[in-house]
Enzyme design. Structure first.
Site, PDB file in Angstrom:
ATOM      1  N   GLU A  60      12.088   4.117  -4.053  1.00  0.00           N
ATOM      2  CA  GLU A  60      10.897   4.969  -3.976  1.00  0.00           C
ATOM      3  C   GLU A  60      11.271   6.448  -4.043  1.00  0.00           C
ATOM      4  O   GLU A  60      10.552   7.249  -4.626  1.00  0.00           O
ATOM      5  CB  GLU A  60      10.113   4.665  -2.697  1.00  0.00           C
ATOM      6  CG  GLU A  60       9.282   3.389  -2.779  1.00  0.00           C
ATOM      7  CD  GLU A  60      10.108   2.122  -2.743  1.00  0.00           C
ATOM      8  OE1 GLU A  60      11.249   2.178  -2.246  1.00  0.00           O
ATOM      9  OE2 GLU A  60       9.624   1.081  -3.218  1.00  0.00           O
ATOM     10  N   HIS A 127       2.933  -4.948   4.637  1.00  0.00           N
ATOM     11  CA  HIS A 127       2.132  -4.992   3.410  1.00  0.00           C
ATOM     12  C   HIS A 127       0.678  -4.651   3.690  1.00  0.00           C
ATOM     13  O   HIS A 127      -0.202  -4.963   2.903  1.00  0.00           O
ATOM     14  CB  HIS A 127       2.200  -6.377   2.759  1.00  0.00           C
ATOM     15  CG  HIS A 127       3.539  -6.693   2.174  1.00  0.00           C
ATOM     16  ND1 HIS A 127       4.586  -7.166   2.928  1.00  0.00           N
ATOM     17  CD2 HIS A 127       4.021  -6.591   0.907  1.00  0.00           C
ATOM     18  CE1 HIS A 127       5.633  -7.357   2.164  1.00  0.00           C
ATOM     19  NE2 HIS A 127       5.334  -7.013   0.930  1.00  0.00           N
TER      20      HIS A 127
END
Lengths: 325, 334, 431
Positions: A60, A127
């Site tokens: 990321e 998540h």
């Protein structure tokens, strides 16, 4: 055009912007031939090719940092975080580089970071998180959080055309659950403007994203059962907040409930409450109330997750208590 | 001045350093050191607030590497790379305006030291989280590749910064995507007060290149010609589309981390040992021996440099601080 | 034999529905555990679905090409033995409202607003509306609140404002005696000396009205003149309430105005004064001036401040006459038609702070009188009567008296006489 799902509206928005402007490109994990974890970029690789749809390494920091650099060099990248949770691994790039560059260098950083966010999907602690509040504290960023397909497409287009880093929070719960008409190619939704989704003179709910829908359901229930009419405001943009609409809505009813699925402490709702206290104190007929998730990670088991997150019934209860105040 | 005229023309034609090239390298190293000295003076005079970060000992690495770039290449220097900034064409006036936090500086006083960018020169300064620059510089290289341009991005990191996660993440991405990227590790023996033996366990930092599948070199960072030649090879490779190179340039930070650090942790004798390898003295001896430089032209150069710095400092000091009313301006691009 | 369900699985967090591509088994076919039973397609992935158990496919609910929400039952399987474990749940509701039982929350709106409470909290909005409408705190206090704990809500106040603006003055005695005062026109003034000490906008400097200045003067003078002593008695108002309830309608029809509690109290006071006339006196030096007439003052909070209009020769009036006099004063107070004689020459005063919800007050004597009666709010309370608990309408009456000439004995007896007058069930309140 037939109604689109929320996720298809986002895809349509990206597609149109890529057709319109050759400097727009996509970068993220598994977004190429695979089409993305949620299939938001299905068919893009085949149509636009590997130079416009970049399957990146799993990093990321590298993805957001590279997008920042590309934006500085004049491109308009759209970054996909696979889940909003994972943006923590690229946090430094967002706040240290992307957010501060224009202030320091007067160089625009036109980039979009798409963040599939939120719970109600049994995704567990990694998540399902809501991460917007961390970034709402960062000057130089813009944050949008659409609640329906038309806004999702319109705000995506505005985000791509904006000359600043825009965090685009898209709600996984809504991806394929809601459908709606979306406007044509040239229609954008302005960043920084909320919208009243339902009028009502007794109470106001200020909310965004998934909880807009629960709030609307709650408002209908309350109207039928108690005759209490609730104004529901979809903030749509979290940074900068639509201060005019917020204070106007306080004036309209005098009683305000702020709802978000993010955890309560340090959430965007706290900033909104402070803003109301500062700018609409004399219009308040009740303390500003907030309804958010429990101050805990989003749990996995369906019973725990349901207890953790706000829902229609919890909003009804909070509104009733507010009405009685 | 002859040096400036040369800078405007071709540098190191055919990859070889001509005598005018070597004279120019010498000039930029001298200029960088004298600027650093002026910065330290201004800091000690209370004219520069905050911190003063200088690069005594780093001149050959900074100047030699940047000298390998073309006009359209991108430079992402660090705080000890004033020489690289000067080679890329930055004006003394802008450098001192920036150091002094003035309204007319490239950051309008919003950021200090070398944290500025000058897009007209394709020059982008550092942030304090040095490792964080690497993914961003890689992103510029990505844009270059996506647009089919021929430019190269050169970026610097320290022996300390090379241990940040973003070093790995950025360099790996550049390697995987074969981006036109050259990363130079300035190994100057200390990350602030921490010696290299406490920063990494590898024999050489260039050993890490193998992990990314790219070439890696460790070179004497006080030899400006060697630095140039190594970097030119890496730049050429990048320009050919063959991907990034990692270069570890070994030198010594001849003072503390900043002007407020006395470097008492540096072992006795270490500075003196390295002074014998002073990059400027090294080149000067050769140029004198080769009759490229003589005492007269050296004196002339010294006085020109001093005059240029004095003028830039005077003009920068005259320029005012930005108005406090503007502190919140420019957070967002229009 | 057990029947177990085959459901459409959720193939990804965002997936809400799936389509049956192909059934690999027909109804009646045997299928082994984990043998592929069908193929499905979703927005994210296509998949083969293995059977959860061995058995016979007995029913296909969703045919090929059918699209159903995830977790919908698409087929039934019959197995040979009992099924181990619980069956899978059926389709989830769309709105995730499952979870622990919600904490009990008061439902709906309150039917009856609790009475107004003194010293209550006002929201910033209520205060800003009051300011805009020129409503002083004293007028806010008696407005009944429908909010939590009797809080005055925005709606309550707006309703009050609307009725205040539109309603013609209803001829009600209660309104007169208790009259919520209108705006006390306090003007902002700029006094440089004070302004230096109390800078704007943190401070506002207001001019006291004439009425207020007089009130201040009188009150200070009164406490300096008379050593105040107060006695509190509890009055059972049940008989009064009952009588009023029974007669209110007829009274209003006959008289054209509403019957309030004030004439009952006035009558009880007049009767008691007749028995203990020293209470109806004033003091001059070492002389007591006892009055052989009763000019009964009724304290009224008015638009311009506290006013005490007087019923002259109240001792000559019967119950209905008192009621008419009270109403007359109320109308003229509101219409600002009081003449100077209306507010002079009082010999005894009644103040009814009960209308503001006050249970117990300590009034200040209206000089040169020597006593004042304060009446608290009437509340239903459990009381012990003949060792049984009964619900009675109770009010606390306070007599504040001048201890220069009235001692505790006289004060107590006089007050008890008033109480007894109010409590006598056989009393004639002749209408």
């Amino acid at each position: 055009m037939p109604p689109l799902t929320y996720i298809d509206a986002i895809s349509r928005g990206m597609w149109e912007e890529m057709e319109r402007d050759p400097s727009v490109f996509l970068i993220g994990e598994d977004i190429g031939a695979y089409g993305g974890a949620f299939k938001a970029t299905k068919g893009f690789f085949e149509h636009f090719g590997p130079k416009r749809v970049i399957d990146s390494v799993l990093s990321e920091s590298a993805i957001i940092g590279a997008a920042t650099g590309a934006a500085v060099a004049g491109m308009r990248p759209i970054v996909e975080m696979q889940f909003a949770d994972f943006v923590t691994s690229g946090f430094n790039q967002v706040v240290t580089n992307a957010a501060k560059i224009h202030y320091r260098w007067r160089i625009p950083v036109p980039m979009v970071i798409r963040l599939p966010t939120g719970g109600y999907i049994h995704g567990g602690p990694y998540h399902s998180a809501s991460t917007e509040a961390w970034f709402a504290h960062v000057p130089g960023l813009k944050i949008v959080a659409p609640s329906n397909p038309a806004d999702a497409k319109g705000l995506l287009k505005s985000a791509v055309r904006d000359n600043n880093p825009v965090l685009f929070y898209e709600f996984k719960y809504l991806y394929r659950r809601i459908k709606g008409e979306v406007p044509g190619t040239d229609v954008t939704v302005p960043i920084g403007k909320g919208e009243v989704r339902r009028e009502g003179g007794d109470l106001t709910v200020l909310t965004y994203g998934s909880t807009v829908h629960f709030s609307l359901e709650a408002a209908e229930k309350l109207s039928k059962a108690d005759g209490i009419e609730t104004r529901v405001v979809d903030l749509r943009t979290l940074l900068p907040l639509d201060r005019d609409l917020i204070t106007e809505s306080v004036r309209a009813t005098g009683k305000v409930l702020i709802v978000h699925e993010d955890t309560l402490t340090g959430g965007v709702g706290g900033e909104i409450a402070a803003l109301i206290a500062e700018h609409a104190f004399q219009d308040l007929d009740a303390p500003v109330r907030r309804l958010g998730a429990l101050d805990a990670p989003v749990p996995f088991a369906p019973t725990l997750e349901a207890a953790h997150l706000p829902d229609t019934e919890k909003i009804v209860q909070a509104l009733r208590a507010l009405a009685l105040y | 001045m002859v040096i400036t005229a040369h800078a405007a023309g071709k540098r190191a034609s055919g990859g070889k350093l001509s005598n005018p090239d070597r004279l120019e390298l010498y000039y930029y190293m001298r200029l960088a050191r004298e600027c650093d000295n002026a910065i330290l003076r201004l800091y000690r005079q209370g004219k520069i607030v905050g911190g003063a970060y200088t690069g005594n000992g780093n001149e050959a690495t900074a100047v030699g590497s940047a000298y390998a770039l073309e006009k359209d290449d991108y430079l992402f220097p660090m705080h000890r790379d004033l020489g690289a900034q000067l080679v890329k064409g930055e004006s003394l006036r802008n450098i001192f305006l920036q150091q002094l936090g003035r309204a007319d500086s490239l950051t309008c006083g919003r950021d200090g030291t070398g944290h500025y960018a000058d897009p007209s020169l394709r020059l982008y300064g550092n942030v304090s989280h040095l490792g964080a620059m690497i993914p961003m510089a890689v992103g510029v290289a990505l844009a270059v590749k996506l647009r089919g341009e021929k430019a190269v991005v050169m970026n610097y990191i320290g022996d300390g910064g090379s241990n940040a996660g973003e070093f790995h993440e950025g360099l790996n991405m550049a390697a995987v995507m074969q981006l036109p990227f050259v990363l130079i590790i300035e190994n100057n023996q200390f990350a602030y007060s921490t010696p290299v033996r406490m920063q990494y366990a590898a024999q050489k930092l260039s050993d890490r290149a193998a992990g990314y599948g790219i070439p890696g070199f460790t070179i004497d960072g006080t030899n400006v010609s060697l630095v140039f030649e190594t970097c030119r090879k890496a730049v050429d490779r990048a320009r050919r589309g063959e991907g990034p190179t990692l270069i570890e340039s070994v030198t010594m930070r001849m003072h503390g981390h900043s002007a407020s650090d006395d470097a008492a942790y540096v072992p006795a004798g270490m500075i003196d040992d390295w002074r014998k390898k002073d990059p400027i003295d090294r080149l000067e001896k050769i140029l004198l021996a080769d009759h490229v430089l003589d005492e007269e032209s050296k004196k002339k150069m010294e006085s020109d440099i001093a005059a240029g710095i004095d003028d830039a400092v005077a003009r920068a000091v005259e320029s005012g601080y930005p108005s406090g009313e503007d502190a919140g301006e420019g957070v967002y691009a229009p | 034999m057990a029947r177990i369900e085959i459901i459409m699985p959720q193939m990804g967090e965002s997936i809400t529905e799936g389509t049956i591509v192909r059934w690999l088994k027909k109804v009646g076919d045997h299928v082994n555990k984990d043998e592929v039973l069908l193929e499905i397609s979703t927005d994210k992935v296509d998949s083969e679905i293995p059977s959860p158990a061995a058995g016979t496919l007995v029913e296909i609910v969703t045919p090929e090409n059918g699209t159903v929400p995830v977790r919908t039952v698409i087929a039934w399987l019959e197995t040979a033995g009992a099924v181990a474990g619980a069956p899978l749940p059926a389709a989830e509701p769309l709105s995730p409202s499952a979870g622990p039982a919600p904490a009990p929350v008061p439902q709906g709106r309150r039917e009856t607003p609790p009475p107004a409470a003194a010293g209550r909290f006002y929201s910033p909005l209520v205060l800003s509306i009051a300011r805009t409408e020129g409503i002083p705190l004293t007028e806010l206090e008696p407005i009944p609140g429908t909010g939590e704990g009797g809080r005055l809500t925005k709606k309550d106040l707006l309703a009050h404002v609307a009725s205040r603006k539109s309603a013609p003055a209803a001829p009600s005695v209660a309104a007169a005696v208790s009259a919520a005062p209108g705006p006390v026109a306090l003007q902002s003034v700029d006094v440089p000396a004070l302004r230096a000490k109390y800078p704007a906008p943190a401070y506002e400097i207001l001019q006291m009205s004439n009425v207020m200045q007089k009130m201040a003067q009188h009150m200070v003078q009164s406490v300096q003149t008379s050593p105040h002593v107060a006695a509190v008695h509890e009055a059972d108002m049940t008989a009064v309430v009952k009588h009023r309830d029974e007669n209110a309608a007829e009274f209003e029809k006959k008289e054209g105005f509403r019957l309030t509690f004030t004439p009952y109290i006035a009558e009880a006071v007049i009767s008691a004064i007749k028995k203990y006339p020293l209470v109806n006196s004033s003091v001059e030096g070492d002389k007591i001036i006892r009055k052989n007439f009763i000019n009964l003052g009724l304290a009224v909070a008015s638009e311009s401040g506290l006013i005490v209009p007087v019923i002259r020769n109240a001792e000559e009036k019967n119950f209905t006459g008192l009621a008419r006099a009270v109403n007359d004063l109320a109308l003229r107070t509101r219409a600002k038609k009081l003449v100077p004689e209306d507010i002079q020459g009082g010999t005894f005063t009644i103040t009814n702070y009960g209308v503001f919800g006050t249970l117990l007050g300590m009034p200040i004597i209206n000089q040169p009188q020597v006593a004042i009666l304060g009446t608290g709010a009437i509340r239903k309370r459990p009381v012990v009567i003949d060792d049984a608990i009964a619900i009675r309408s109770i009010a606390y009456l306070t007599l504040a008296f001048d201890h220069r000439i009235i001692d505790g004995a006289l004060g107590g007896m006089f007050l008890e006489e008033i109480v007894q007058n109010l409590q006598r069930r056989d009393r004639e309140w002749k209408i």
